[in-house]
Scaffold this motif. Structure first.
Motif, PDB file in Angstrom:
ATOM      1  N   PRO A  54      71.437  60.966-101.536  1.00 17.00           N
ATOM      2  CA  PRO A  54      71.751  59.712-100.846  1.00 17.00           C
ATOM      3  C   PRO A  54      70.490  59.082-100.255  1.00 17.00           C
ATOM      4  O   PRO A  54      69.673  59.778 -99.641  1.00 17.00           O
ATOM      5  CB  PRO A  54      72.737  60.135 -99.754  1.00 17.00           C
ATOM      6  CG  PRO A  54      72.460  61.585 -99.527  1.00 17.00           C
ATOM      7  CD  PRO A  54      71.944  62.133-100.823  1.00 17.00           C
ATOM      8  N   GLY A  56      68.641  55.209 -98.571  1.00 15.26           N
ATOM      9  CA  GLY A  56      68.642  53.810 -98.176  1.00 15.26           C
ATOM     10  C   GLY A  56      67.411  53.207 -98.822  1.00 15.26           C
ATOM     11  O   GLY A  56      66.345  53.831 -98.841  1.00 15.26           O
ATOM     12  N   THR A  65      72.361  50.911 -99.592  1.00 20.04           N
ATOM     13  CA  THR A  65      72.463  52.364 -99.686  1.00 20.04           C
ATOM     14  C   THR A  65      73.065  52.716-101.034  1.00 20.04           C
ATOM     15  O   THR A  65      73.858  51.960-101.602  1.00 20.04           O
ATOM     16  CB  THR A  65      73.334  52.961 -98.562  1.00 20.04           C
ATOM     17  OG1 THR A  65      74.634  52.388 -98.631  1.00 20.04           O
ATOM     18  CG2 THR A  65      72.718  52.705 -97.195  1.00 20.04           C
ATOM     19  N   THR A  66      72.664  53.860-101.545  1.00 21.99           N
ATOM     20  CA  THR A  66      73.155  54.334-102.838  1.00 21.99           C
ATOM     21  C   THR A  66      72.801  55.808-102.948  1.00 21.99           C
ATOM     22  O   THR A  66      72.419  56.430-101.956  1.00 21.99           O
ATOM     23  CB  THR A  66      72.540  53.504-103.995  1.00 21.99           C
ATOM     24  OG1 THR A  66      73.214  53.850-105.214  1.00 21.99           O
ATOM     25  CG2 THR A  66      71.047  53.702-104.130  1.00 21.99           C
ATOM     26  N   ARG A 102      68.745  59.639 -96.959  1.00 23.42           N
ATOM     27  CA  ARG A 102      69.768  59.546 -95.903  1.00 23.42           C
ATOM     28  C   ARG A 102      70.804  60.651 -96.133  1.00 23.42           C
ATOM     29  O   ARG A 102      71.832  60.421 -96.756  1.00 23.42           O
ATOM     30  CB  ARG A 102      70.462  58.189 -95.929  1.00 23.42           C
ATOM     31  CG  ARG A 102      69.528  57.031 -95.761  1.00 23.42           C
ATOM     32  CD  ARG A 102      69.125  56.898 -94.296  1.00 23.42           C
ATOM     33  NE  ARG A 102      68.275  55.739 -94.104  1.00 23.42           N
ATOM     34  CZ  ARG A 102      67.041  55.808 -93.641  1.00 23.42           C
ATOM     35  NH1 ARG A 102      66.513  56.962 -93.325  1.00 23.42           N
ATOM     36  NH2 ARG A 102      66.321  54.714 -93.479  1.00 23.42           N
TER      37      ARG A 102
END
Length: 106
Positions: A54, A56, A65-66, A102
């Motif tokens: 994860p 940002g 975010t992804t 993240r």
């Protein structure tokens, strides 16, 4: 990694947007080799499964975010249509990516 004391790496790199025509066509930014090696070193501490990391990210002033996913010895940063339209980018464009891991809190 032992909790909050160890800072996770942040990244800034330039790469070319690619269009992947696979079974689910999509746009991605492949992470350059040096940054991919760093990601491999922290992946086990931050992945939520299948090697997904994860993050940002910001491209062209557009923050989102992804999750990165491992592919062909690197990681791919997926670009949703909403992000691409806001940043006015498409396949073949060189972009500057600012990115931070993240981790999921659980």
């Amino acid at each position: 990694m032992s909790g909050e004391a160890e800072a996770l790496p942040e990244f800034r790199f330039e790469a070319e947007v690619i269009y992947w025509r696979g079974p689910s066509p999509f746009f991605f930014v492949p992470v350059p080799p040096a940054e991919a090696e760093t990601l491999k070193g922290v992946m086990k501490a931050v992945t939520y499964g299948w090697g997904m990391i994860p993050v940002g990210a910001t491209i062209g002033g557009v923050a989102f975010t992804t999750a990165l996913f491992p592919k062909d010895g690197t990681y791919f940063l997926p670009l949703k249509d909403k992000v691409r339209r806001k940043a006015n980018i498409t396949a073949g464009d060189k972009v500057i990516v600012e990115m931070a891991i993240r981790p999921q809190r659980g």
